[in-house]
Design a protein around this motif. Structure first.
Motif, PDB file in Angstrom:
ATOM      1  N   LYS A 250       0.887  -1.311  -0.507  1.00  0.00           N
ATOM      2  CA  LYS A 250       0.221   0.012  -0.319  1.00  0.00           C
ATOM      3  C   LYS A 250       1.045   1.534   0.175  1.00  0.00           C
ATOM      4  O   LYS A 250       1.883   1.169   0.887  1.00  0.00           O
ATOM      5  CB  LYS A 250      -1.021   0.643   1.219  1.00  0.00           C
ATOM      6  N   ILE A 252       1.780   4.971   1.317  1.00  0.00           N
ATOM      7  CA  ILE A 252       1.420   5.638   2.634  1.00  0.00           C
ATOM      8  C   ILE A 252       0.994   6.809   1.690  1.00  0.00           C
ATOM      9  O   ILE A 252       2.161   7.696   1.052  1.00  0.00           O
ATOM     10  CB  ILE A 252       2.489   5.822   3.477  1.00  0.00           C
ATOM     11  N   GLU A 255      -0.588  14.142   4.340  1.00  0.00           N
ATOM     12  CA  GLU A 255      -1.437  13.573   5.552  1.00  0.00           C
ATOM     13  C   GLU A 255      -1.942  15.185   4.920  1.00  0.00           C
ATOM     14  O   GLU A 255      -2.964  16.209   5.288  1.00  0.00           O
ATOM     15  CB  GLU A 255      -1.895  13.317   6.920  1.00  0.00           C
ATOM     16  N   LYS A 272       4.800  -1.957  12.979  1.00  0.00           N
ATOM     17  CA  LYS A 272       3.769  -0.837  12.785  1.00  0.00           C
ATOM     18  C   LYS A 272       3.837   0.578  13.845  1.00  0.00           C
ATOM     19  O   LYS A 272       3.779  -0.187  15.095  1.00  0.00           O
ATOM     20  CB  LYS A 272       2.411  -1.899  12.939  1.00  0.00           C
ATOM     21  N   HIS A 273       3.759   1.253  13.745  1.00  0.00           N
ATOM     22  CA  HIS A 273       3.635   2.508  14.693  1.00  0.00           C
ATOM     23  C   HIS A 273       4.835   3.124  14.438  1.00  0.00           C
ATOM     24  O   HIS A 273       5.212   4.486  15.146  1.00  0.00           O
ATOM     25  CB  HIS A 273       3.260   2.133  16.035  1.00  0.00           C
ATOM     26  N   VAL A 290       4.909  11.210  10.310  1.00  0.00           N
ATOM     27  CA  VAL A 290       4.085   9.959   9.691  1.00  0.00           C
ATOM     28  C   VAL A 290       4.818   8.036  10.331  1.00  0.00           C
ATOM     29  O   VAL A 290       6.147   8.035  10.333  1.00  0.00           O
ATOM     30  CB  VAL A 290       5.103   9.953   8.034  1.00  0.00           C
ATOM     31  N   LYS A 291       3.753   6.895  10.273  1.00  0.00           N
ATOM     32  CA  LYS A 291       4.062   6.441  11.170  1.00  0.00           C
ATOM     33  C   LYS A 291       4.248   5.406  10.026  1.00  0.00           C
ATOM     34  O   LYS A 291       2.538   5.419   9.370  1.00  0.00           O
ATOM     35  CB  LYS A 291       3.228   6.296  12.085  1.00  0.00           C
ATOM     36  N   ALA A 292       4.125   4.257  10.758  1.00  0.00           N
ATOM     37  CA  ALA A 292       4.247   2.727   9.857  1.00  0.00           C
ATOM     38  C   ALA A 292       2.469   2.346  10.120  1.00  0.00           C
ATOM     39  O   ALA A 292       2.030   2.588  11.008  1.00  0.00           O
ATOM     40  CB  ALA A 292       5.003   1.783   9.492  1.00  0.00           C
ATOM     41  N   PRO A 293       1.606   1.864   9.034  1.00  0.00           N
ATOM     42  CA  PRO A 293       0.353   2.041   9.227  1.00  0.00           C
ATOM     43  C   PRO A 293       0.539  -0.008   9.740  1.00  0.00           C
ATOM     44  O   PRO A 293      -1.097  -0.397  10.689  1.00  0.00           O
ATOM     45  CB  PRO A 293      -0.867   1.760   7.818  1.00  0.00           C
ATOM     46  N   ASN A 294       1.528  -0.729   9.519  1.00  0.00           N
ATOM     47  CA  ASN A 294       1.646  -2.083   9.569  1.00  0.00           C
ATOM     48  C   ASN A 294       2.733  -2.422   9.425  1.00  0.00           C
ATOM     49  O   ASN A 294       4.019  -1.344   9.240  1.00  0.00           O
ATOM     50  CB  ASN A 294       1.013  -3.038   8.833  1.00  0.00           C
ATOM     51  N   SER A 295       3.520  -3.565  10.203  1.00  0.00           N
ATOM     52  CA  SER A 295       4.271  -3.550  10.098  1.00  0.00           C
ATOM     53  C   SER A 295       4.799  -4.075   8.296  1.00  0.00           C
ATOM     54  O   SER A 295       4.457  -4.671   8.269  1.00  0.00           O
ATOM     55  CB  SER A 295       4.765  -5.651  10.777  1.00  0.00           C
ATOM     56  N   THR A 318       2.388  -5.025   2.221  1.00  0.00           N
ATOM     57  CA  THR A 318       1.577  -5.410   3.275  1.00  0.00           C
ATOM     58  C   THR A 318       1.295  -7.439   3.379  1.00  0.00           C
ATOM     59  O   THR A 318       1.096  -7.963   4.837  1.00  0.00           O
ATOM     60  CB  THR A 318      -0.181  -4.648   3.106  1.00  0.00           C
TER      61      THR A 318
END
Length: 322
Positions: A250, A252, A255, A272-273, A290-295, A318
């Motif tokens: 995915k 990123i 925002e 993640k995070h 900006v943080k990782a939405p998943n590992s 993902t």
């Protein structure tokens, strides 16, 4: 196809054991000067497969051109058996103008298989598909990331193609990225013509990156060695790490608009995070992490210092298969 004693391209006949550089006249400029695309052909005395190696479909993707240049300069394109055809710059207009597109504004990689009576880009695509691809048993096409988006070295193939999967693993790039063929792309047209292709992506536009070029050159040598075509004077190295297969991924996206700085390097695995970077304003009053939405693995990083809301800034896996 591959065992022809005499190969004919643009009226030039090249027998087994011979070399030739033929040129395709793309067009005449408004100054009446001609603009040519060189096609470099090397044939062994021993018959075998015909491999087509291309780059420069997008004129700003210099790193891919550099990979093919090194393949030629080092003599890797002189096969032990079979034939190697190299076209270092397909979009010579874009390369001269340092532009991704053709002068008519078209993306060459979206007009295949082209038309003999179509736009300028369409006519070049038609030439490639009619005059060059029919001679090939296999294609390696070299690209880079667009604009400031730096791609990790990767091979892109469709899922469930065992032959391409085997060759992609032999190439040994850090990643194999499953991606569907795009309509009217060079890869899609080659597949429809029954000619398999490995599409290499690595680096970013207007840039030559030594790690990326080394990956491309070494991967090419591995594939040619597997096909029994690599001259024995060249050594074949094993990849430093096992290739990661990307099943799903995915983007990123930013925002907020602002000044951007990435904290992670390409090819990194993050939890993640994990903070991947931050977006700030020029006045010191705003700082967004900006943080990782998943590992997953980060295999594309936007290196532009200024970004806008909605811009793709990281590409993260993902779902992977080691």
């Amino acid at each position: 196809m591959s065992d022809k004693e005499v190969l004919e391209i643009l009226g030039t006949q090249i027998a087994l054991g011979e070399s030739a550089t033929v040129t395709f006249e793309v067009a005449k400029l408004h100054t009446r000067n001609t603009l040519d695309v060189p096609i470099i052909i090397e044939r062994s005395k021993k018959p075998g497969p015909t491999v087509l190696i291309t780059s420069g479909i997008h004129g700003d993707e210099i790193n891919g051109v550099e990979i093919v240049r090194q393949i030629i300069a080092k003599g890797i394109n002189k096969p032990k058996r079979g034939t190697i055809i190299c076209v270092p710059i397909i979009n010579v207009f874009g390369f001269l103008n340092m532009d991704r597109f053709f002068p008519d504004g078209r993306d060459l990689n979206r007009v295949f298989p082209g038309s003999a009576n179509g736009s300028l880009a369409s006519r070049v695509a038609n030439f490639v598909m009619k005059e060059i691809v029919p001679h090939a048993d296999f294609v390696m096409d070299f690209h880079t990331g667009g604009a400031d988006r730096f791609n990790a070295a990767q091979i892109r193939i469709v899922k469930k193609d065992s032959r391409l999967s085997e060759l992609a693993h032999i190439f040994g790039a850090p990643f194999i990225f499953y991606s569907e063929n795009i309509a009217k792309s060079f890869r899609n047209s080659c597949q429809k013509a029954g000619v398999p292709m490995l599409l290499f992506e690595g680096g970013k536009s207007f840039n030559i990156h030594s790690t990326i070029t080394n990956t491309g050159v070494n991967g090419t040598k591995r594939v040619l060695h597997h096909l029994g075509m690599l001259n024995s004077k060249f050594k074949v190295s094993k990849p430093k790490k096992e290739t990661i297969v990307i099943n799903k991924s995915k983007w990123i996206r930013a925002e907020f608009s602002g000044m951007f700085k990435a904290n992670v390097t390409i090819n990194s695995y993050v939890e993640k995070h994990t903070v991947l970077g931050n977006i700030t304003d020029p006045y010191g009053g705003f700082n967004h992490f900006v943080k990782a939405p998943n590992s997953g693995y980060i295999f594309n990083v936007n290196e532009s210092p200024i970004i806008h809301q909605g811009d793709a800034i990281f590409h993260i896996t993902t779902k992977i298969k080691s």
